[in-house]
Design an enzyme around this catalytic site. Structure first.
Site, PDB file in Angstrom:
ATOM      1  N   SER A 145       0.906  -1.195   0.038  1.00 28.04           N
ATOM      2  CA  SER A 145      -0.075  -0.307  -0.012  1.00 28.04           C
ATOM      3  C   SER A 145       0.965   1.331  -0.077  1.00 28.04           C
ATOM      4  CB  SER A 145      -0.774  -0.004   1.175  1.00 28.04           C
ATOM      5  OG  SER A 145      -1.507   1.163   1.392  1.00 28.04           O
ATOM      6  N   TYR A 158      -1.282  -0.167  10.383  1.00 33.75           N
ATOM      7  CA  TYR A 158      -1.406  -0.522   9.094  1.00 33.75           C
ATOM      8  C   TYR A 158      -0.454   0.101   8.339  1.00 33.75           C
ATOM      9  CZ  TYR A 158      -3.294  -1.168   4.403  1.00 33.75           C
ATOM     10  OH  TYR A 158      -3.597  -1.649   2.970  1.00 33.75           O
TER      11      TYR A 158
END
Length: 258
Positions: A145, A158
């Protein structure tokens, strides 16, 4: 790599980017393992789509944070297909906490998120490595990501996990060469059920509109568009390893010029 007559495991592939990747591989003649933890019905539906596209496919329930599950999934691929050429680590999890809310995360949150997003891909690589090496031209693609590149995303935990995954991609590329190539893709916002369920329909639509208005390419990525990039690392990049590709419609450039 010629994908026809190869076999792949795609973790987290009942829906979203994982499912789109599995379908893209199946359409090219690849046999695929559709991995899920809770979404059994969606996984079975994805299996049927892959078969309709011309590839063999099975569904396999496994939690990638558990090493025994990873070993069992690799063994299942070999049992059903007799070979394993491709691993796509698409399984991921998060906790949605604003970055400024440090009290919104604790050690258990970090351990759970790292268990799936970092330890899981490592355990899958370890379980699959002997078979990928035996194929003669193995490929691993980690779905990361932009949160791991820019320190953004759904939470600090995250973003940190995806940053660790990016670093591990480079380490594995060194460790597994020359038989296995290891690369990662880093999408920005992607139109997935996961995001829709978190944001709700109204906020989800507004987020897409804002992304399309500000990203230089004026696009909010679909799972299929990200899957195309994942597959390009498999079939069109025989001399590429250890690379981290940002695919965010140019959003990380800071917005398009007005």
């Amino acid at each position: 790599m010629d994908i026809k007559n190869t076999a792949a495991i795609i973790t987290g592939s009942a829906t979203g980017i994982g499912a789109a990747t599995a379908q893209g591989l199946a359409a090219r003649g690849c046999s695929v393992v559709i991995n899920y933890t809770k979404s059994k019905e969606e996984a079975e539906a994805t299996v049927e789509v892959c078969r309709e596209l011309g590839g063999q496919a099975i569904a396999f329930c496994a939690d990638v944070s558990k090493d025994d599950d990873c070993q069992a999934m690799a063994a299942a691929a070999m049992e059903h297909f007799g070979r394993l050429d491709i691993l796509v680590n698409s399984a991921g999890t998060t906790k949605f906490v604003p970055l400024h809310d440090l009290d919104g995360l604790n050690a258990d949150d970090f351990q759970r998120i790292y268990g799936v997003n970092v330890i899981g891909p490592f355990q899958m690589a370890k379980a699959c490595a002997p078979h990928l090496k035996a194929s003669g031209n193995g490929a691993i693609v980690n779905v990361s990501s932009t949160a791991g590149v820019f320190g953004s995303g759904s939470s600090i935990a995250y973003g940190a996990s995806k940053g660790a995954l990016n670093t591990m991609t480079k380490s594995l590329a060194r460790a597994l060469a020359p038989e296995i190539r290891v690369n990662a893709v880093c999408p920005g916002f992607v139109q997935t059920r996961w995001m829709r369920n978190h944001l709700g329909e109204e906020k989800y639509a507004a987020h897409i509109a804002r992304w399309e208005d500000t990203a230089p390419l004026e696009k909010a990525a679909t799972p299929e568009e990200v899957a195309d990039i994942v597959i390009s690392f498999i079939e069109g990049a025989d001399i590429v390893t250890g690379q981290i590709m940002v695919c965010d419609a140019g959003a990380s450039l800071g917005g398009r010029k007005r």
